[in-house]
Scaffold this motif. Sequence first.
Motif, PDB file in Angstrom:
ATOM      1  N   VAL A  37       0.841  -1.196   0.000  1.00 12.94           N
ATOM      2  CA  VAL A  37       0.000   0.000   0.000  1.00 12.94           C
ATOM      3  C   VAL A  37       0.878   1.248   0.000  1.00 12.94           C
ATOM      4  N   SER A  40      -3.752   5.247   1.125  1.00 13.94           N
ATOM      5  CA  SER A  40      -5.127   4.830   1.394  1.00 13.94           C
ATOM      6  C   SER A  40      -5.924   6.073   1.763  1.00 13.94           C
ATOM      7  N   GLY A  65     -10.042   0.366   6.937  1.00  8.81           N
ATOM      8  CA  GLY A  65      -9.723   0.930   5.631  1.00  8.81           C
ATOM      9  C   GLY A  65     -10.319   0.148   4.475  1.00  8.81           C
ATOM     10  N   CYS A  66     -10.931   0.881   3.528  1.00 12.71           N
ATOM     11  CA  CYS A  66     -11.520   0.277   2.330  1.00 12.71           C
ATOM     12  C   CYS A  66     -10.759   0.651   1.066  1.00 12.71           C
ATOM     13  N   ASP A  67     -10.205   1.856   1.036  1.00 10.38           N
ATOM     14  CA  ASP A  67      -9.612   2.409  -0.190  1.00 10.38           C
ATOM     15  C   ASP A  67      -8.098   2.297  -0.171  1.00 10.38           C
ATOM     16  N   ALA A  68      -7.511   1.986  -1.330  1.00 11.96           N
ATOM     17  CA  ALA A  68      -6.049   1.931  -1.405  1.00 11.96           C
ATOM     18  C   ALA A  68      -5.565   1.918  -2.835  1.00 11.96           C
ATOM     19  N   PRO A  82     -12.652  -2.595  -3.476  1.00  8.87           N
ATOM     20  CA  PRO A  82     -12.769  -3.016  -2.076  1.00  8.87           C
ATOM     21  C   PRO A  82     -13.816  -4.067  -1.749  1.00  8.87           C
ATOM     22  N   THR A 102      -7.219  -1.731   4.435  1.00  6.88           N
ATOM     23  CA  THR A 102      -6.119  -1.107   3.693  1.00  6.88           C
ATOM     24  C   THR A 102      -5.270  -0.135   4.498  1.00  6.88           C
ATOM     25  N   LEU A 103      -5.623   0.116   5.756  1.00  3.05           N
ATOM     26  CA  LEU A 103      -4.832   1.046   6.571  1.00  3.05           C
ATOM     27  C   LEU A 103      -3.664   0.295   7.197  1.00  3.05           C
ATOM     28  N   ALA A 127      -6.151   6.555  -4.603  1.00  2.64           N
ATOM     29  CA  ALA A 127      -6.648   5.916  -3.385  1.00  2.64           C
ATOM     30  C   ALA A 127      -7.965   6.497  -2.913  1.00  2.64           C
TER      31      ALA A 127
END
Length: 313
Positions: A37, A40, A65-68, A82, A102-103, A127
Motif C-alpha cells: 500500500v 489509502s 480501511g476500504c480504499d487503497a 474493495p 487497507t490502513l 486511493a
Amino acid sequence: MFAAYAARIDDADPLSALEVGDVPDPTPPDGWVVVDVVASALNHHDLWSLKGVGLGEDALPMILGCDAAGRDPDGNEVVVYPVVADPATGKTSILSEKFPGTLAEKVAVPRASLVPKPAELSFAEAACLPTAWLTAYRMLVSCGQVGPGSSVLVQGAGGGVATAAVAIGVALGATVYATSRDASKRERAEKLGAVAVESGARLPERVDCVIETVGEATFDHSQKSLKPGGRLVVSGATSGHLPRLDLRRLFFHNISVLGTSMGSPEELAGLLALCARTGLRPIIDSTFTLANVRDAFAHLHAGDVFGKVVVTA
C-alpha cells in the motif's frame, strides 16, 4: 507490518477503540495477492466500524480501511477494488468487515480486485476513488444516465459521495446544481463548477437527475426538482430513511427512483479513465502519514472535512 485496527467496539467513543501498531503480515489464500500500500483514504465507514456498525466482536481485531492504491507483487501500479468475496462461502463484503483492510503497509486481496492505476493519477489521488467516488460515478453514469448537456441536482454538497458527484458531474459536461445549508460548503461547490443553492430552494430549471444521499430532509425537494422522465438516484439516508414518496408525481411525471451502492470493477476502471482523460481529480482535504493515522481519524471525526482524508505509507 504497521497498521491501524479496531481493537474493540465503542459506540460512545469510537476513537478510543482505535489501535495503531505492528500486526502479522497478510497470508493470501489461493487466487489472492499481497499489495504494497502506497496510499489509502479514510471513509466514515471506518468510524462506523469502531462503533460496531457492520463489524462484530468476533471479527476483532480488524485492520480498518476500504480504499487503497499501491503496487502488486510484479511491481504494477494498481488500485484496489474493495468489495471481495469470501473464498469459502462466496458471500461479499467490503474490506475491513470480514477481511483485513487497507490502513496498513500491506493488504491481501483477490487478484481480480486489482485495477490498473493510470499514470496520470498519483497514488494519493487514486486511493480516494474506490468507495465514495465510485458510488457517485455509478449513480451518475450507470443509474442516472448523465452526460454532456444533462442537468443534475446534488443534495447535501460537502458529504463524501455528494462532493464527488459534483466534481464528476461537471467533468461529464452536465449542468450541476448543489444544495447545502452551509454557506461555506456552497462556496466550495461553486469552485468545483456547480451552481450552488440553499437547501430546499427552487432551482432555475427542473433537472434530468437528482443525486440523493440525505434522505428524509431533502427527498420531497428532490422529487419536485425532477423534470418528467427524470431519475432520482439514492445511495444514502443520513437524515432518515422513511421519506414521503409522492406516488402521483411519480406516475404522472414518469419518474424513476433507483437505489444503488458502490459499483463494479469495470465502473472503477471507467472512473479512472474519466480522470485520466479529463483531468478530473478527487478533492483531497488533508494528508497524514500512517504513523499519524490517529490524527487523521480525529480530523474526520471532528466533521469539518471537505473532500477525502488521505493516509500515506
